[in-house]
Design an enzyme around this catalytic site. Structure first.
Site, PDB file in Angstrom:
ATOM      1  CG  HIS A 141      -2.005  -1.048   1.126  1.00  0.00           C
ATOM      2  ND1 HIS A 141      -3.354  -0.750   1.073  1.00  0.00           N
ATOM      3  CD2 HIS A 141      -1.935  -2.410   1.076  1.00  0.00           C
ATOM      4  CE1 HIS A 141      -4.049  -1.871   1.007  1.00  0.00           C
ATOM      5  NE2 HIS A 141      -3.203  -2.888   1.006  1.00  0.00           N
ATOM      6  CG  HIS A 195      -2.338  -3.908   5.329  1.00  0.00           C
ATOM      7  ND1 HIS A 195      -1.146  -4.010   4.640  1.00  0.00           N
ATOM      8  CD2 HIS A 195      -3.263  -4.569   4.586  1.00  0.00           C
ATOM      9  CE1 HIS A 195      -1.348  -4.682   3.513  1.00  0.00           C
ATOM     10  NE2 HIS A 195      -2.625  -5.041   3.456  1.00  0.00           N
ATOM     11  CG  ASP A 248       0.191 -17.421  -2.888  1.00  0.00           C
ATOM     12  OD1 ASP A 248       0.501 -17.697  -1.713  1.00  0.00           O
ATOM     13  OD2 ASP A 248       0.513 -16.349  -3.446  1.00  0.00           O
ATOM     14  CG  HIS A 251       0.761 -14.027  -0.171  1.00  0.00           C
ATOM     15  ND1 HIS A 251       0.829 -14.252  -1.522  1.00  0.00           N
ATOM     16  CD2 HIS A 251       0.606 -12.687  -0.004  1.00  0.00           C
ATOM     17  CE1 HIS A 251       0.718 -13.090  -2.160  1.00  0.00           C
ATOM     18  NE2 HIS A 251       0.577 -12.135  -1.263  1.00  0.00           N
ATOM     19  CG  ASP A 275      -4.254  -9.904  -1.885  1.00  0.00           C
ATOM     20  OD1 ASP A 275      -5.029  -8.955  -2.091  1.00  0.00           O
ATOM     21  OD2 ASP A 275      -3.111  -9.763  -1.409  1.00  0.00           O
TER      22      ASP A 275
END
Length: 384
Positions: A141, A195, A248, A251, A275
């Protein structure tokens, strides 16, 4: 017109059934019936040797089909993203807006309302991931756009609750007050913590204020420590939290995924999210986010410095990974992709195949290859 899928091994979201047919129409599932008792006026769809299961529900989809929601927060952008993920079995999703400007958030909300009003197949609502996050755990971000929630922000979200279907937002305790969380939840938002570098104790305080989810477990959050359990510890030990997981294999290490699945206290569940970014369903090698280039390499999406930036995966791949990589029973892997995320956001007509549920389902081969996807009783994808 009434239809019935016959010949498949049917998973209704809870358990498998043999010798049963799914009876449905565009208005929804009309029930399960023994194949010999299928209504005579129903059109028969043969699915011999296949698995019939609820369609997948993805609560964190940044893009697909070449479209990133941040770059194209529009009705057409949402339509493209939904179509892209249907070819991987996802029948309901939340287009997810990553931290961006106020103007972009407003455009996303307007696009979500337009998609909801238009009944876009596969559109479930919106996930606003930021901008009210922690700089310490920003991930990909843009730090220049992360900020604390002010009253105008809160008023805007409250005013739009319910306007675009399911409303989910990811926030960090560092940037949002507990009173604001309580107000959002009262208005109809599902609030997820993510986050953030928050402590376990603070995460539990925010849970008491109404937060009920943790965004992409392990990633961009305070880790599990033996003296400070962090958000990971709070999410796993507190049954009121549900947790998204990106399965996946990049991550989160498979060892950590297995530990989390064994440790999670209910009734909250760990569910799968992708995601996914704009590359899903394409051969794109790169794209931009907030003016920065994201590279697609070796199954991963990263910034130039190697920071993970979303995932290069799809829901069916995550189901396969859970089943094959972690040894999760197939029925549980399917629940993690359908029933559990639907329940986490109160979407009671999704993630299950029972009388009154939406007719959203997939047909899978025994090797877990996708044969067909149905949304609202209509076939939206069929393997060639």
């Amino acid at each position: 017109m009434k239809k019935a899928v016959c010949g498949a091994r049917l998973f209704d979201g809870e358990r498998f059934h043999d010798g049963m047919a799914l009876v449905f129409s565009q208005t929804g599932v009309e029930g399960l019936a023994a194949e010999r008792r299928v209504p005579p006026d129903a059109e028969i769809i043969r699915a011999d040797g296949l698995i019939l299961a609820p369609g997948f529900v993805d609560l964190q989809v940044n893009g697909g089909g070449g479209v990133l929601f941040n770059n194209d927060p529009s009705l057409s952008g949402i339509e493209t993203i939904c179509r892209a993920h249907q070819q991987f079995g996802t029948t309901s999703l939340l287009p997810t807006l990553i931290t961006d400007t106020r103007e972009t958030v407003e455009k996303a909300a307007a696009a979500g309302r337009a998609a909801f009003d238009a009944g876009v197949p596969g559109f479930l609502g919106l996930h606003l991931e930021g901008p009210h996050l922690s700089l310490a755990r920003k991930g990909t971000h843009d730090p220049a756009l992360i900020r604390s929630m002010d009253e105008d922000d809160c008023d805007f979200l409250v005013a739009h609750a319910g306007a675009f279907g399911v409303a989910l937002t990811t926030v960090a305790p560092e940037s949002v007050r507990r009173q604001q969380v309580a107000r959002l939840v009262e208005a109809g938002f599902t609030v997820s913590l993510g986050h953030t570098a928050t402590s376990c104790a603070t995460a539990r305080e925010y849970r008491l204020a109404g937060a009920s989810m943790a965004t992409h477990l392990f990633n961009a959050m305070s880790p599990l420590g033996h003296r400070e359990p962090g958000l990971v510890g709070a999410a796993l030990s507190d049954g009121a939290f549900s947790c998204g997981l990106i399965a996946d294999g990049y991550h989160v290490d498979p060892v950590a995924m297995g530990i989390a699945l064994r440790a999670k206290k209910g009734p909250g569940r760990i569910f799968l999210v992708t995601d996914a970014m704009s590359v899903t369903g394409t051969d794109m090698e790169s794209f931009t986010l907030n003016g920065r280039t994201i590279y697609r390499r070796d199954g991963r999406l990263t910034l130039e410095d190697g920071t993970l930036a979303g995932a290069d995966t799809d829901m069916l791949t995550c189901v396969r990974n859970c089943h094959r990589m972690l040894g999760v029973p197939l029925e549980e892997a399917l629940r993690m992709a359908s029933l559990y995320p639907a329940d986490a956001v109160g979407a009671g007509r999704k993630g299950r195949l029972a009388d009154g549920a939406d007719a959203d389902f997939v047909l899978l081969g025994e090797d877990l290859s996708l044969k067909a996807t149905y949304v609202g009783g209509a076939c939206v994808f069929a393997a060639g």
